[in-house]
Design a protein around this motif. Structure first.
Motif, PDB file in Angstrom:
ATOM      1  N   ALA A   1       0.834  -1.204   0.000  1.00  0.00           N
ATOM      2  CA  ALA A   1       0.000   0.000   0.000  1.00  0.00           C
ATOM      3  C   ALA A   1       0.867   1.252   0.000  1.00  0.00           C
ATOM      4  O   ALA A   1       0.586   2.216  -0.720  1.00  0.00           O
ATOM      5  CB  ALA A   1      -0.938  -0.006   1.200  1.00  0.00           C
ATOM      6  N   LEU A   2       1.924   1.256   0.790  1.00  0.00           N
ATOM      7  CA  LEU A   2       2.835   2.408   0.822  1.00  0.00           C
ATOM      8  C   LEU A   2       3.531   2.589  -0.516  1.00  0.00           C
ATOM      9  O   LEU A   2       3.735   3.698  -0.985  1.00  0.00           O
ATOM     10  CB  LEU A   2       3.861   2.257   1.935  1.00  0.00           C
ATOM     11  CG  LEU A   2       3.355   2.489   3.367  1.00  0.00           C
ATOM     12  CD1 LEU A   2       4.479   2.188   4.359  1.00  0.00           C
ATOM     13  CD2 LEU A   2       2.863   3.914   3.532  1.00  0.00           C
TER      14      LEU A   2
ATOM     15  N   THR B   1       2.429   1.795  -3.512  1.00  0.00           N
ATOM     16  CA  THR B   1       1.535   2.345  -4.530  1.00  0.00           C
ATOM     17  C   THR B   1       1.214   3.797  -4.246  1.00  0.00           C
ATOM     18  O   THR B   1       1.004   4.565  -5.171  1.00  0.00           O
ATOM     19  CB  THR B   1       0.215   1.526  -4.601  1.00  0.00           C
ATOM     20  OG1 THR B   1      -0.397   1.502  -3.321  1.00  0.00           O
ATOM     21  CG2 THR B   1       0.484   0.120  -5.090  1.00  0.00           C
ATOM     22  N   ARG B   2       1.193   4.225  -2.969  1.00  0.00           N
ATOM     23  CA  ARG B   2       0.945   5.641  -2.649  1.00  0.00           C
ATOM     24  C   ARG B   2       2.097   6.520  -3.091  1.00  0.00           C
ATOM     25  O   ARG B   2       1.910   7.607  -3.586  1.00  0.00           O
ATOM     26  CB  ARG B   2       0.761   5.814  -1.133  1.00  0.00           C
ATOM     27  CG  ARG B   2      -0.633   5.558  -0.676  1.00  0.00           C
ATOM     28  CD  ARG B   2      -0.784   6.048   0.732  1.00  0.00           C
ATOM     29  NE  ARG B   2      -1.995   5.503   1.290  1.00  0.00           N
ATOM     30  CZ  ARG B   2      -2.247   5.427   2.553  1.00  0.00           C
ATOM     31  NH1 ARG B   2      -1.361   5.857   3.437  1.00  0.00           N
ATOM     32  NH2 ARG B   2      -3.370   4.934   2.983  1.00  0.00           N
ATOM     33  N   ARG B   3       3.296   6.023  -2.917  1.00  0.00           N
ATOM     34  CA  ARG B   3       4.483   6.819  -3.287  1.00  0.00           C
ATOM     35  C   ARG B   3       4.556   7.014  -4.793  1.00  0.00           C
ATOM     36  O   ARG B   3       4.998   8.018  -5.300  1.00  0.00           O
ATOM     37  CB  ARG B   3       5.759   6.158  -2.772  1.00  0.00           C
ATOM     38  CG  ARG B   3       5.900   6.281  -1.281  1.00  0.00           C
ATOM     39  CD  ARG B   3       7.199   5.731  -0.814  1.00  0.00           C
ATOM     40  NE  ARG B   3       7.280   5.825   0.632  1.00  0.00           N
ATOM     41  CZ  ARG B   3       8.156   5.198   1.369  1.00  0.00           C
ATOM     42  NH1 ARG B   3       9.021   4.395   0.790  1.00  0.00           N
ATOM     43  NH2 ARG B   3       8.168   5.344   2.667  1.00  0.00           N
ATOM     44  N   ARG B   4       4.170   6.021  -5.556  1.00  0.00           N
ATOM     45  CA  ARG B   4       4.207   6.137  -7.018  1.00  0.00           C
ATOM     46  C   ARG B   4       3.174   7.146  -7.504  1.00  0.00           C
ATOM     47  O   ARG B   4       3.410   7.865  -8.454  1.00  0.00           O
ATOM     48  CB  ARG B   4       3.922   4.786  -7.663  1.00  0.00           C
ATOM     49  CG  ARG B   4       5.063   3.827  -7.548  1.00  0.00           C
ATOM     50  CD  ARG B   4       4.771   2.565  -8.326  1.00  0.00           C
ATOM     51  NE  ARG B   4       5.630   1.511  -7.819  1.00  0.00           N
ATOM     52  CZ  ARG B   4       5.343   0.229  -7.888  1.00  0.00           C
ATOM     53  NH1 ARG B   4       4.205  -0.151  -8.405  1.00  0.00           N
ATOM     54  NH2 ARG B   4       6.164  -0.656  -7.415  1.00  0.00           N
ATOM     55  N   LYS B   5       1.996   7.165  -6.872  1.00  0.00           N
ATOM     56  CA  LYS B   5       0.943   8.094  -7.298  1.00  0.00           C
ATOM     57  C   LYS B   5       1.293   9.530  -6.937  1.00  0.00           C
ATOM     58  O   LYS B   5       0.900  10.441  -7.636  1.00  0.00           O
ATOM     59  CB  LYS B   5      -0.387   7.716  -6.642  1.00  0.00           C
ATOM     60  CG  LYS B   5      -0.977   6.457  -7.196  1.00  0.00           C
ATOM     61  CD  LYS B   5      -2.303   6.143  -6.529  1.00  0.00           C
ATOM     62  CE  LYS B   5      -2.890   4.856  -7.019  1.00  0.00           C
ATOM     63  NZ  LYS B   5      -4.144   4.527  -6.351  1.00  0.00           N
ATOM     64  N   GLY B   6       1.975   9.745  -5.820  1.00  0.00           N
ATOM     65  CA  GLY B   6       2.218  11.086  -5.309  1.00  0.00           C
ATOM     66  C   GLY B   6       3.377  11.780  -5.873  1.00  0.00           C
ATOM     67  O   GLY B   6       3.820  12.099  -6.871  1.00  0.00           O
TER      68      GLY B   6
END
Length: 109
Positions: free
Chosen positions: A101-102, A104-109
């Motif tokens: 989850a972390l 995928t969040r870093r890639r989006k942000g």
């Protein structure tokens, strides 16, 4: 002198020939059915289906055995969960899901 113990009448000989022709005709019919393309295809399909059924059966038994082995690692003989094994595995699963989850969040942000 000639042996005359096996003297048959022409009618007996004709009857024997007729019976042998009938048997031969039945045999030829059976051979015709056996070598017919549909029969050969049907036999081949049946062999393949039997082989697939056998393979799937063996795979099912293996999978069932693996599930039983895994279950025996996490459940005792009475059917209650072995907390000393369940908790660490649950923590690892939560950790892996959290890391994913972390990531995928870093890639989006």
């Amino acid at each position: 002198m000639a042996d005359t113990s096996d003297i048959r009448t022409p009618a007996q000989i004709e009857a024997d020939i007729r019976r042998r022709r009938e048997v031969l005709a039945e045999t030829l019919d059976e051979i015709g059915v056996r070598v017919h393309p549909k029969t050969i295809m049907g036999d081949a399909k049946a062999k393949v289906a039997s082989s697939v059924d056998h393979t799937l059966g063996r795979a099912y038994v293996r999978a069932n055995r693996v599930v039983s082995d895994v279950k025996s690692q996490f459940v005792d003989e009475e059917g209650s969960p072995r907390m000393e094994r369940v908790v660490p595995v649950a923590l690892v699963v939560v950790g892996v899901v959290g890391l994913l989850a972390l990531g995928t969040r870093r890639r989006k942000g």
